[in-house]
Design an enzyme around this catalytic site. Structure first.
Site, PDB file in Angstrom:
ATOM      1  N   SER A   3       0.776  -1.174  -0.008  1.00 17.07           N
ATOM      2  CA  SER A   3       0.213  -0.123  -0.018  1.00 17.07           C
ATOM      3  C   SER A   3       0.816   1.169   0.134  1.00 17.07           C
ATOM      4  O   SER A   3       1.744   1.462  -0.986  1.00 17.07           O
ATOM      5  CB  SER A   3      -1.032  -0.182   1.287  1.00 17.07           C
ATOM      6  OG  SER A   3      -1.866   0.815   0.983  1.00 17.07           O
TER       7      SER A   3
ATOM      8  N   ASP B 172      -6.021   2.280  -3.540  1.00 18.13           N
ATOM      9  CA  ASP B 172      -7.309   2.122  -2.638  1.00 18.13           C
ATOM     10  C   ASP B 172      -7.254   3.385  -1.744  1.00 18.13           C
ATOM     11  O   ASP B 172      -8.528   3.335  -0.994  1.00 18.13           O
ATOM     12  CB  ASP B 172      -7.191   0.871  -1.834  1.00 18.13           C
ATOM     13  CG  ASP B 172      -6.194   0.477  -0.757  1.00 18.13           C
ATOM     14  OD1 ASP B 172      -5.460   1.595  -0.785  1.00 18.13           O
ATOM     15  OD2 ASP B 172      -6.341  -0.407  -0.116  1.00 18.13           O
TER      16      ASP B 172
ATOM     17  N   ASP C  21      -1.149   1.334  -4.196  1.00 23.69           N
ATOM     18  CA  ASP C  21      -2.026   0.280  -4.822  1.00 23.69           C
ATOM     19  C   ASP C  21      -3.529   0.768  -5.034  1.00 23.69           C
ATOM     20  O   ASP C  21      -4.206   0.095  -5.326  1.00 23.69           O
ATOM     21  CB  ASP C  21      -2.089  -0.770  -3.699  1.00 23.69           C
ATOM     22  CG  ASP C  21      -3.026  -0.574  -2.283  1.00 23.69           C
ATOM     23  OD1 ASP C  21      -3.020   0.404  -1.973  1.00 23.69           O
ATOM     24  OD2 ASP C  21      -3.561  -1.475  -1.826  1.00 23.69           O
TER      25      ASP C  21
ATOM     26  N   ASP D 109      -2.676   6.353  -3.478  1.00 22.53           N
ATOM     27  CA  ASP D 109      -1.480   5.620  -3.097  1.00 22.53           C
ATOM     28  C   ASP D 109      -0.866   4.451  -3.877  1.00 22.53           C
ATOM     29  O   ASP D 109      -1.542   4.275  -4.958  1.00 22.53           O
ATOM     30  CB  ASP D 109      -1.606   5.205  -1.396  1.00 22.53           C
ATOM     31  CG  ASP D 109      -2.841   4.107  -1.606  1.00 22.53           C
ATOM     32  OD1 ASP D 109      -3.508   3.875  -2.625  1.00 22.53           O
ATOM     33  OD2 ASP D 109      -2.648   3.292  -0.633  1.00 22.53           O
TER      34      ASP D 109
END
Length: 457
Positions: A103, A246, A244, A242
């Site tokens: 993340s 999400d 990834d 960010d």
């Protein structure tokens, strides 16, 4: 709360090369997942996607080998946002989806997130079953039953069309100049394409991943970079995702940062006005008190839960609601996707801007944030099962009680171990910013000295 050995609030995470984020351990993890799935399925299908970290190649190969040895077929997506993997797990009718990502963490960390066949986080019993399987020796299935690997060639295109379909057909993004910061992460190809295909004038930054620059002074964890770019280009709005994809933070035309609480307020108000809102809104213990007050003024129910989108999702399903999120920018629009989706959340806000003909600064003005200070205190045992117990230290408890007395019921204090990083988060919120900062610094100093010293008087 159920204790797990490896799974945290957001999957499994750590430093690359060290257990559990090592090639040999992920080989075992892939086998464990495949073995658990094979107990209820004759033939299993598992998707694997990743962000842009250099270690993704190694970890993907290890998981692929482990899954194949357990008899599972593997479908490789390549670099894909986490919510895109959730969507494709459902769309391709897979039994599970795997995300290789840490993340918002730096490149030298990585992690594993799992989705069920429904595109949701794995239930507790599934995670516990995987952990139990990890304690057993690997055993490869007979050669005729070894799994096969396939590459999904149109994965990005399918997710692009899915996201565009969530934007109102009566609207477009023409006449909007948007700066999009993809954090050199998994959205670097799909996010600009979505905005451009909907008609926006797009300025792209953070779209040159090299395996090492993910989240490096860019993206939602460094929105000041986006703020400068918005002002530099005279843009109407900025979007920061960010690594990834999400998590979402936005910037208005004045360069002012708009966080997850404000984004959640804007979407909630629009949902309520357009009869899209089902029930109320779910936040977390970290949500700003100003959000709660603003929603109350609109007669929108609000409840808090633990930090982590899995807990938000649990409450949403239990209550039959469809909107929740975190200050950090994880926003779940359950009427659109089964997990937090930075791109879809951004499209929701852009739809409000276009349909109301108001800019982002005006839209967020309906919520007044309480001054809040958040300090991350490094603590060696903050990710262990004893982290909560360490906060029971009498010196910390005494300091906490004194802080609450000083606020006199006109603010909040929260101490909590992070579920993803080796830190204890010290949060103080109140009406007087100087008092808030003073109390937070004092508490952080006590926590730094005493956390981990369980039972020391």
């Amino acid at each position: 709360m159920i204790k797990r050995k490896y799974f945290g609030t957001d999957g499994i995470r750590g430093k690359v090369g060290e257990k559990p984020i090592s090639a040999d351990w992920l080989l075992q993890l892939g086998w464990a997942l495949g073995s658990v799935l094979s107990k209820s399925q004759k033939k299993t299908k598992v998707l694997i996607g990743k962000d842009t970290r250099i270690s993704g190649y190694m970890l993907e190969s290890a998981l692929e080998a482990g899954l194949a040895s357990a008899g599972a077929d593997i479908y490789l997506l390549g670099p894909m946002p986490t919510p895109g993997i959730a969507y494709l797990t459902r769309a391709i009718r897979a039994n599970a989806g795997i995300v290789i990502s840490a993340s918002h963490n730096p490149y030298y960390d990585n992690g594993i997130k799992f989705f069920s066949g429904e595109g949701t986080k794995l239930p507790d019993e599934m995670e516990l079953a995987i952990e139990a399987e990890l304690e057993k020796p690997m055993k490869t299935v007979n050669s005729e039953n070894i799994g096969k690997a396939h590459r999904v060639r149109d994965a990005q295109g399918r997710y692009i069309e899915f996201c565009k379909a969530t934007f109102p057909a009566s609207l477009d993004l023409q006449d909007l100049k948007i700066v999009i910061d993809c954090a050199n992460g998994a959205t670097y190809q799909v996010a600009p394409s979505i905005l451009r295909e909907l008609g926006a004038d797009v300025i792209e930054v953070g779209i040159n991943p090299d395996g090492f620059n993910i989240n490096d002074h860019c993206g939602s964890t460094h929105p000041q970079f986006l703020s400068k770019k918005v002002l530099e280009h005279g843009a109407d709005v900025g979007i920061a995702l960010d690594g990834d994809g999400d998590r979402l933070i936005m910037v208005d035309h004045q360069g002012v940062i708009v966080d997850g609480d404000e984004i959640l307020f804007i979407i909630a108000k629009w949902y309520a006005e357009t009869q899209r809102l089902q029930g109320g809104v779910v936040g977390t213990v970290m949500s700003n008190f100003g959000l709660e007050i603003a929603l109350k003024s609109l007669q929108i129910p609000f409840c808090r839960t633990h930090v982590g989108d899995r807990y938000i999702l649990e409450i949403l399903k239990k209550q039959g609601w469809n909107l929740g999120g975190e200050s950090s920018g994880h926003i779940i629009c359950l009427d659109a996707n089964t997990t937090g989706d930075g791109i879809i959340s951004a499209l929701r806000v852009l739809a409000v801007i276009k349909s109301t003909e108001q800019n982002l600064a005006t839209l967020k003005s309906g919520m007044t944030k309480f001054p809040q200070t958040l300090i991350n205190v490094p603590v060696s045992d903050a990710t262990t099962n004893d982290a909560s117990a360490s906060l029971e230290n009498p010196f910390i408890k005494s300091a906490l009680q004194n802080a609450e007395l000083r606020l006199k019921g006109k603010g909040r204090v929260l101490l909590r171990p992070s579920g993803t990083e080796p830190v204890v988060r010290v949060m103080v919120e109140g009406q007087d910013p100087s008092m808030v900062e003073s109390i937070a610094n004092e508490l952080a100093e006590v926590v730094q000295k005493r956390a981990g010293m369980v039972g020391v008087a």
